[in-house]
Each structure stands twice: as structure tokens, then as C-alpha cells.
Design a protein around this motif. Structure first.
Motif, PDB file in Angstrom:
ATOM      1  N   GLY A  68       2.288 -14.772 -11.870  1.00  0.00           N
ATOM      2  CA  GLY A  68       1.961 -13.363 -12.033  1.00  0.00           C
ATOM      3  C   GLY A  68       1.757 -13.026 -13.493  1.00  0.00           C
ATOM      4  O   GLY A  68       1.945 -13.867 -14.379  1.00  0.00           O
ATOM      5  N   ARG A  69       1.366 -11.782 -13.709  1.00  0.00           N
ATOM      6  CA  ARG A  69       1.161 -11.320 -15.083  1.00  0.00           C
ATOM      7  C   ARG A  69       1.504  -9.847 -15.152  1.00  0.00           C
ATOM      8  O   ARG A  69       1.051  -9.067 -14.326  1.00  0.00           O
ATOM      9  CB  ARG A  69      -0.292 -11.560 -15.488  1.00  0.00           C
ATOM     10  N   VAL A  70       2.332  -9.480 -16.121  1.00  0.00           N
ATOM     11  CA  VAL A  70       2.701  -8.076 -16.299  1.00  0.00           C
ATOM     12  C   VAL A  70       2.995  -7.815 -17.780  1.00  0.00           C
ATOM     13  O   VAL A  70       3.552  -8.688 -18.464  1.00  0.00           O
ATOM     14  CB  VAL A  70       3.904  -7.697 -15.374  1.00  0.00           C
ATOM     15  N   SER A  71       2.581  -6.654 -18.266  1.00  0.00           N
ATOM     16  CA  SER A  71       2.811  -6.255 -19.675  1.00  0.00           C
ATOM     17  C   SER A  71       2.398  -7.335 -20.664  1.00  0.00           C
ATOM     18  O   SER A  71       3.092  -7.565 -21.655  1.00  0.00           O
ATOM     19  CB  SER A  71       4.282  -5.928 -19.924  1.00  0.00           C
ATOM     20  N   GLY A  72       1.306  -8.018 -20.369  1.00  0.00           N
ATOM     21  CA  GLY A  72       0.832  -9.030 -21.309  1.00  0.00           C
ATOM     22  C   GLY A  72       1.625 -10.324 -21.272  1.00  0.00           C
ATOM     23  O   GLY A  72       1.409 -11.216 -22.081  1.00  0.00           O
ATOM     24  N   VAL A  73       2.549 -10.427 -20.328  1.00  0.00           N
ATOM     25  CA  VAL A  73       3.339 -11.654 -20.202  1.00  0.00           C
ATOM     26  C   VAL A  73       2.950 -12.349 -18.890  1.00  0.00           C
ATOM     27  O   VAL A  73       2.954 -11.722 -17.831  1.00  0.00           O
ATOM     28  CB  VAL A  73       4.856 -11.357 -20.192  1.00  0.00           C
ATOM     29  N   SER A  74       2.593 -13.615 -18.973  1.00  0.00           N
ATOM     30  CA  SER A  74       2.296 -14.407 -17.777  1.00  0.00           C
ATOM     31  C   SER A  74       3.531 -15.193 -17.405  1.00  0.00           C
ATOM     32  O   SER A  74       4.284 -15.617 -18.274  1.00  0.00           O
ATOM     33  CB  SER A  74       1.172 -15.396 -18.062  1.00  0.00           C
ATOM     34  N   TYR A  75       3.701 -15.388 -16.098  1.00  0.00           N
ATOM     35  CA  TYR A  75       4.893 -16.135 -15.711  1.00  0.00           C
ATOM     36  C   TYR A  75       4.638 -16.991 -14.479  1.00  0.00           C
ATOM     37  O   TYR A  75       3.704 -16.756 -13.712  1.00  0.00           O
ATOM     38  CB  TYR A  75       6.072 -15.192 -15.470  1.00  0.00           C
ATOM     39  N   ALA A  76       5.486 -17.989 -14.330  1.00  0.00           N
ATOM     40  CA  ALA A  76       5.498 -18.855 -13.154  1.00  0.00           C
ATOM     41  C   ALA A  76       6.956 -18.949 -12.713  1.00  0.00           C
ATOM     42  O   ALA A  76       7.852 -19.213 -13.523  1.00  0.00           O
ATOM     43  CB  ALA A  76       4.933 -20.228 -13.495  1.00  0.00           C
ATOM     44  N   ARG A 106       8.917  -7.403 -24.930  1.00  0.00           N
ATOM     45  CA  ARG A 106       8.182  -7.621 -23.678  1.00  0.00           C
ATOM     46  C   ARG A 106       8.688  -8.853 -22.958  1.00  0.00           C
ATOM     47  O   ARG A 106       8.865  -8.850 -21.729  1.00  0.00           O
ATOM     48  CB  ARG A 106       6.699  -7.847 -23.981  1.00  0.00           C
ATOM     49  N   LEU A 107       8.893  -9.917 -23.713  1.00  0.00           N
ATOM     50  CA  LEU A 107       9.331 -11.175 -23.109  1.00  0.00           C
ATOM     51  C   LEU A 107      10.669 -10.990 -22.387  1.00  0.00           C
ATOM     52  O   LEU A 107      10.840 -11.386 -21.233  1.00  0.00           O
ATOM     53  CB  LEU A 107       9.464 -12.218 -24.219  1.00  0.00           C
ATOM     54  N   PHE A 108      11.607 -10.343 -23.053  1.00  0.00           N
ATOM     55  CA  PHE A 108      12.925 -10.125 -22.448  1.00  0.00           C
ATOM     56  C   PHE A 108      12.828  -9.183 -21.257  1.00  0.00           C
ATOM     57  O   PHE A 108      13.501  -9.374 -20.242  1.00  0.00           O
ATOM     58  CB  PHE A 108      13.923  -9.581 -23.491  1.00  0.00           C
ATOM     59  N   ALA A 109      11.980  -8.149 -21.386  1.00  0.00           N
ATOM     60  CA  ALA A 109      11.867  -7.162 -20.308  1.00  0.00           C
ATOM     61  C   ALA A 109      11.282  -7.803 -19.053  1.00  0.00           C
ATOM     62  O   ALA A 109      11.769  -7.575 -17.938  1.00  0.00           O
ATOM     63  CB  ALA A 109      11.013  -5.978 -20.761  1.00  0.00           C
ATOM     64  N   VAL A 110      10.246  -8.616 -19.220  1.00  0.00           N
ATOM     65  CA  VAL A 110       9.617  -9.238 -18.053  1.00  0.00           C
ATOM     66  C   VAL A 110      10.566 -10.254 -17.415  1.00  0.00           C
ATOM     67  O   VAL A 110      10.713 -10.305 -16.194  1.00  0.00           O
ATOM     68  CB  VAL A 110       8.262  -9.885 -18.430  1.00  0.00           C
TER      69      VAL A 110
END
Ligand code: 3EB
Length: 336
Positions: A68-76, A106-110
Motif C-alpha cells: 500500500g501507499r499512504v502519506s508518501g510512504v510505501s509499505y509491504a 510520516r514514517l513513524f505515523a504510517v
């Protein structure tokens, strides 16, 4: 079982294997190209690989991965571990502190929103790390922005710090188009539960470095020990260099390497004691400031660990100007 296995493979053909829903991350070391995929599991670390090989690092998950992707942060996300990445396009020569603070927030929030509040390991790559703007080296501005967010986010900062690396890349290498990849690149691993912070008995904790190294000390732990259950340990080893106490040691590459290997040995001993089981290096990522003959480096590393550990050599700028080499990696318990 650990929720993923990290290993090196040949970069060629790694693409075809990406559409595998058991892939948590695919990390490549090369000049970014304009048509980079937006698959959040795929990332490019813009550092030249040395030694004529093309290596990729893959994280293989036993369970299916959702992206997914949210607030400019992509994740798996594979249910137990979260891989995150964030790229800021802003080169921001004189505003790296606020840019870093925004990125870290952002990183911590996501990570928290996905259910993984514990950042275990963060890789930081930024251009021109040793350049000075407004009288402050960019690395030091980065440290200030990072610390600002860690103070606000972590309860007890000094016992909850992620393992980290902070490495510079040549701006020209990553400049592939307007606003593309010129700024900070963050890659991270987060867990649902905390790991254990490990410090190195030969080194002053980086977060206690005296002010001569910058207004806010570099805030990372020397390693994070993560017990994934049933005796399966991962030790995420931060960038380790020829630093004893807080001082850089030795003016030449091989002497710095030898000191770095002694530091790694001390760290592994300390972590093995805490885990109450021996931890063996499983992957090493080796950053050298200038293109160098790798044969003597390999030889010493194999000697130090008594066997050939998979390694990748990258050309990158270590965050203290006088440091010529830095080694990071993963160590695992026999159970893996
Ligand atoms: C050192 O020991 C070398 O700022 O995140 C190594 C690993 C270093 C991580 C960071 C800095 C960082 O101080 C520098």
C-alpha cells in the motif's frame, strides 16, 4: 520462524520474481532509472556496486504480502513485519533539518497506523552528506531533524532507538529528472513489538557523542536484537566503522577495516550474551568511500568470521569525512 529471510541474489532476473506475493522487499544498488516501478517492495539505493557484480537483496516472506501507499510512504506488510520506504524529492540544501523531521514524522505515523509502532531498523541515504550549508554539515542537519522526531515519538529515547545507517550518495548519480529522487531516501523495518537495543562496549553510544560531532548527537543504537519467537533471533547491525570511544581511528582503509571488524566482533559477543545463543553474521553490506581493491578487504572479512559471509560492496560516503569504510548487516541465531 522469523517472518522473513533476507538474502542476496543476482540482480538480473530478480524482476520476474518480484510478482511473487511472498516478496517483502527487493533492494537494488544502482543508478535509478526514470521508469522506476511503483511497487513499494522494490527500492533502489543509489550507490554504485563495486567488484563487477550486480546484487539484489531480497526479503522472502513465508506468508503473503500486502502492499500500500499512504502519506508518501510505501509499505509491504506480511502480518508480522512491515517494510517501509519514503523518498523526498526535495534536495533542500539548507533545509535538511525540517525535511528530515517531516519525513521521520510520516514514517513513524504510517508504521503506527499499520499496527507496527516499533521501528527496528532504518536505512538513511542522502546526497552530499558531507557538504556544508549555512555553516552546518548536511549530516549534522539530518541528525538534528531526526532527533527532533525521535524525542517527540519515542517514550524513552535512549533505550528505544532503532539500528541505523546514514550514507551519502553523489547527487549526480540519483539525478534522473525533475524532482526525482534527489532528496532523502528512507527504508525501514518495523515490528508489532519492540526489539532490544544493543550498544557496543568499545564505543560510546552515538547518542552520547560529545557536541564536537554536531548540535544533536546521532541517534541510533549499535544494533537491535529481535526475537521473532521460538529461539529465532535477528540482529540488525547498524553501520559500524573505525570508531573507538567516540574518536575515529586510523588514516588508512585496511587499518580502519581491522578496527571495524574488532567492533563488529565485540557487538556480536554482546548481542549473543543477551540472546543467550550465538549469533552469526548472515549478510554484510560494506560501504567504501572510494573505489578500492576488494580482494584484501574480502580476505580480512573472511578471516575475521572464519567463513565467507555473503557480502555486497558499495561506494558511498560515510558520515564522518575521515571514515573510509563502514559495515552493516544482519546476524542470526542458528535457528535462523
Ligand atoms: C559512527 O559510529 C559512524 O547517523 O544513523 C554509523 C551508523 C554512523 C549510523 C547514523 C552514523 C549512523 O558514529 C557513523
Amino acid at each position: 520462524m522469523a517472518p522473513f529471510v533476507m538474502r542476496y541474489c543476482d540482480d538480473h532476473g530478480a524482476d520476474e520474481r518480484l510478482n511473487n506475493d511472498h516478496r517483502l522487499a527487493l533492494i537494488r544498488f544502482r543508478e535509478p532509472v526514470a521508469a522506476e516501478t511503483d511497487d513499494p517492495r522494490q527500492c533502489v539505493i543509489p550507490l554504485p556496486e563495486l567488484g563487477g557484480t550486480a546484487t539484489a537483496e531480497i526479503w522472502i516472506s513465508p506468508s503473503p504480502v500486502q502492499v500500500g501507499r499512504v502519506s508518501g510512504v510505501s509499505y509491504a506488510d506480511n502480518g508480522e513485519a512491515l517494510f517501509l520506504q519514503l523518498q523526498s524529492d526535495e534536495y533542500a540544501p539548507d533545509a535538511l533539518q525540517p525535511v528530515t523531521a517531516i519525513a521521520y514524522r510520516r514514517l513513524f505515523a504510517v508504521a503506527r497506523a499499520q499496527g507496527y509502532p516499533h521501528l527496528l531498523r532504518i536505512w538513511n541515504y542522502l546526497p552530499d552528506i558531507n557538504e556544508e550549508y549555512g555553516g552546518l554539515e548536511r549530516y549534522r542537519a539530518f541528525c538534528a531533524g531526526r532527533r527532533q522526531v525521535l524525542d517527540a515519538t519515542l517514550g524513552e529515547v535512549e533505550t528505544r532507538l532503532p539500528a541505523a545507517s546514514a550514507i551519502g550518495f553523489p547527487k549526480s548519480f540519483a539525478q534522473v529528472g525533475e524532482g526525482m529522487g534527489e532528496g532523502l531516501r528512507l527504508y525501514a523495518l518495523a515490528g508489532r513489538d519492540a526489539g532490544e537495543q544493543i550498544e557496543n562496549p568499545r564505543q560510546i553510544s552515538a547518542f552520547h557523542y560529545p557536541p564536537e560531532y554536531g548540535p544533536r548527537s546521532p541517534s541510533f543504537s549499535r544494533a537491535v536484537l529481535k526475537h521473532w519467537g521460538d529461539g529465532h533471533y535477528h540482529l540488525y547491525i547498524s553501520g559500524t566503522a573505525s570508531v573507538v570511544g567516540h574518536a575515529s581511528r586510523h588514516g588508512n582503509l585496511l587499518a580502519q577495516l581491522d578496527e571495524t571488524l574488532v567492533n563488529l566482533d565485540a557487538l556480536l559477543t554482546e548481542a549473543s550474551r543477551r540472546a543467550a545463543t550465538p549469533l552469526q553474521p548472515a549478510l554484510l553490506r560494506i560501504y567504501v568511500r572510494t573505489d578500492s581493491d576488494l580482494a584484501p578487504l574480502r580476505e580480512r572479512i573472511v578471516q575475521a568470521f572464519g567463513r565467507a559471509v555473503p557480502m555486497v560492496f558499495l561506494q558511498g560516503d560515510v558520515c564522518r569525512r575521515e571514515l573510509l569504510i563502514e559495515i552493516e548487516g544482519l546476524a542470526v541465531s542458528a535457528a535462523g
